[in-house]
Design a protein around this motif. Sequence first.
Motif, mmCIF file in Angstrom:
data_model
loop_
_atom_site.group_PDB
_atom_site.id
_atom_site.type_symbol
_atom_site.label_atom_id
_atom_site.label_comp_id
_atom_site.label_asym_id
_atom_site.label_seq_id
_atom_site.Cartn_x
_atom_site.Cartn_y
_atom_site.Cartn_z
ATOM 1 N N GLY A 85 0.711 -1.078 -0.014
ATOM 2 C CA GLY A 85 0.288 0.113 0.142
ATOM 3 C C GLY A 85 0.626 1.383 -0.085
ATOM 4 N N THR A 86 2.067 1.272 0.784
ATOM 5 C CA THR A 86 3.068 2.373 1.347
ATOM 6 C C THR A 86 3.775 2.919 -0.444
ATOM 7 N N HIS B 103 1.167 7.896 5.241
ATOM 8 C CA HIS B 103 -0.128 6.296 5.709
ATOM 9 C C HIS B 103 -1.073 6.565 5.404
ATOM 10 N N LEU B 104 -1.738 8.004 5.440
ATOM 11 C CA LEU B 104 -3.828 8.307 4.908
ATOM 12 C C LEU B 104 -3.392 7.203 3.290
ATOM 13 N N VAL B 107 -3.116 3.899 3.502
ATOM 14 C CA VAL B 107 -4.903 3.129 4.332
ATOM 15 C C VAL B 107 -5.479 3.183 2.680
ATOM 16 N N ASP B 110 -5.034 1.298 0.606
ATOM 17 C CA ASP B 110 -5.631 -1.052 0.254
ATOM 18 C C ASP B 110 -6.500 -0.645 0.519
ATOM 19 N N PHE B 111 -6.985 0.040 1.210
ATOM 20 C CA PHE B 111 -9.205 0.486 1.074
ATOM 21 C C PHE B 111 -9.564 0.060 0.448
#
Lengths: 214, 401
Positions: A85-86, B103-104, B107, B110-111
């Motif tokens: 994700g990062t 990070h946001l 995330v 990823d979401f």
Amino acid sequence: MAEREGNSLSFKLVYYGPAQSGKTTNLLRLHDLLAPELKGEMMSMETKDDRTLFFDLLPLGFRAPSGLLLKFRLFTVPGQIAHDGTRKAVLSRADGVVFVADSARAQETNNAESFQSLSENCHRVGLDFENLPLIVQFNKRDLPDAVPEGELRERWAAAPWPLVFASALRGEGVEACFAAMLSALYRRQAEAHELATVHGLDEAKFIAGALGQG
Amino acid sequence: MSEAGFDREWRLAELLDAAALARLGPALAGLLGADLALLDAAGELLWGVPPGEMRRVPLTLELEPIGFLASANAAPERLLAARDLLLGVLRAEVRFKMASALHLEAVAEDFASLKREHARLLESEARYRKLSEELEARVQHQVAQLEERQQMLYQAEKLASVGQLAAGMAHEINNPLGFIGSNLSTFKTYLERFAALQKTLPPNSPAWRELDLDFILEDAADLLADSARGIERIARIVSDLKSFSNVDRATEEFADLNESLQHVASVTRSQLPAGVELTLALTPLPRLVCLPGHLNQLFFNIVRNAVQAIQDAGRSGEVRVSSGVVAGGIEIRVVDNGQGMSAEQCEHAFEPFYTTRQVGAGAGLGLSTARNIVLAHSGRIELSSTPGLGTTVTVFFPLVP
């Protein structure tokens, strides 16, 4: 995507690759080796065991004859599987990518998976993978079990991307790799931003300015 | 880069909000022992005394200043030291803010990945559910088909057995019939001998009259005649039955189709249900090269269907069979006033195993077999029907000129 703001033009370049292939080391060596007109401090976000957690950032820049400030912001991504994700977030909005592969024979599968991930993540974040300036660097050429250069050249012969060999730990090849990246970037971006016609920068001057030569 | 991304070039006002400025400003001013101002990249005042004649030092995090530290009366080296201190704070702050923003973004990414995967799984589940339902329906359909096919095979085997039985019985019955016929013929000769005895006796012999031999001889002749006719009837029944088994007449021959129709009528009449009448309207026909056994089966199937159609209608009715010569050939019609067929039924009537009756109540082979037999004789078979009124089956056989 290159960002024009006031009298400056920023490019985002991302060093991507499997875990511990030498992405951060590339930036550290560039910081040591290069002396462009402007050079910022390396910003790192590492874990306690020195693994990249979020990213590293090395800013470089120089001013064109026209007065336009050209900035190159070099990012690394974390290579560990858990941080995909990062990786996508860091990769988004990139103007060019250096893929840092590990030359060790035992890492060939990791290289392949990471390259596949790069292709997929480019599509995910909306980058045009087919036309993205991309350089493939085989790092750690100093290892005794490194795959021979000839074999690698033969394997990548059909690929459209330039192949560069480096040993970042020794500082070898990283500058040539960055120069190749700059060349590809110039060919992709020069016309849109009138680098030659308005700002007095041909490809050679563009590369020399970023490397701090001449 | 964008205004919102983690990798944007952060502005001083973003890094130090009012609360941070309220803490840092006085502390720095205290350290300097002088007046102090914090300016953004454009020179706008963020904190401190309004700028006038002031010495400025730049605050550079990457390549360009994001702001300035300014003072009118601080010692130059102290001002530089204050700048370095502030830069340390700013570097820590920008790392924190970039990491938070990244990070946001991670995330969110990823979401988004999970949502895509969720949608894919929902679609996959729907697909599997549909496939499961289709498989279930297909299995049920095939089970029903298998059961129907098994029933049809059973019926077909029964028919084959009946054929074999007919052939066997024909053989077994014909032998004793031969014996009986022969014996009766011999017995008739013996009676004639008895009759001749009367001439050797005196007229009006008491013994002859006492035994009533005149009556006995006359009655015996009658008994013999009756028995001979009975034997003839049995032979004809056996012969009729044999003609439908197709076992012993598999070669082509010249045949009179009227004879076939009479055979069929004879067999059918023996099992006509009450209220159903079978009439023949036959005209003389030229002989046709054909397989008589097959044509017998053909006509039998059609007539039987007609009889059943009347039964299904639940009323009295008539099956009328007619034959005649038309241009180029022989035409035979079987007309019933039974329940008739719908257009859809007519459309499928010649398909193998097609039947509107329950499985076991009919093999569904009648018209399909009939059509095959007609086609094998280069003929045509046509069907016309009106629901509630009746059905007409017309068969045509070409005569070879």
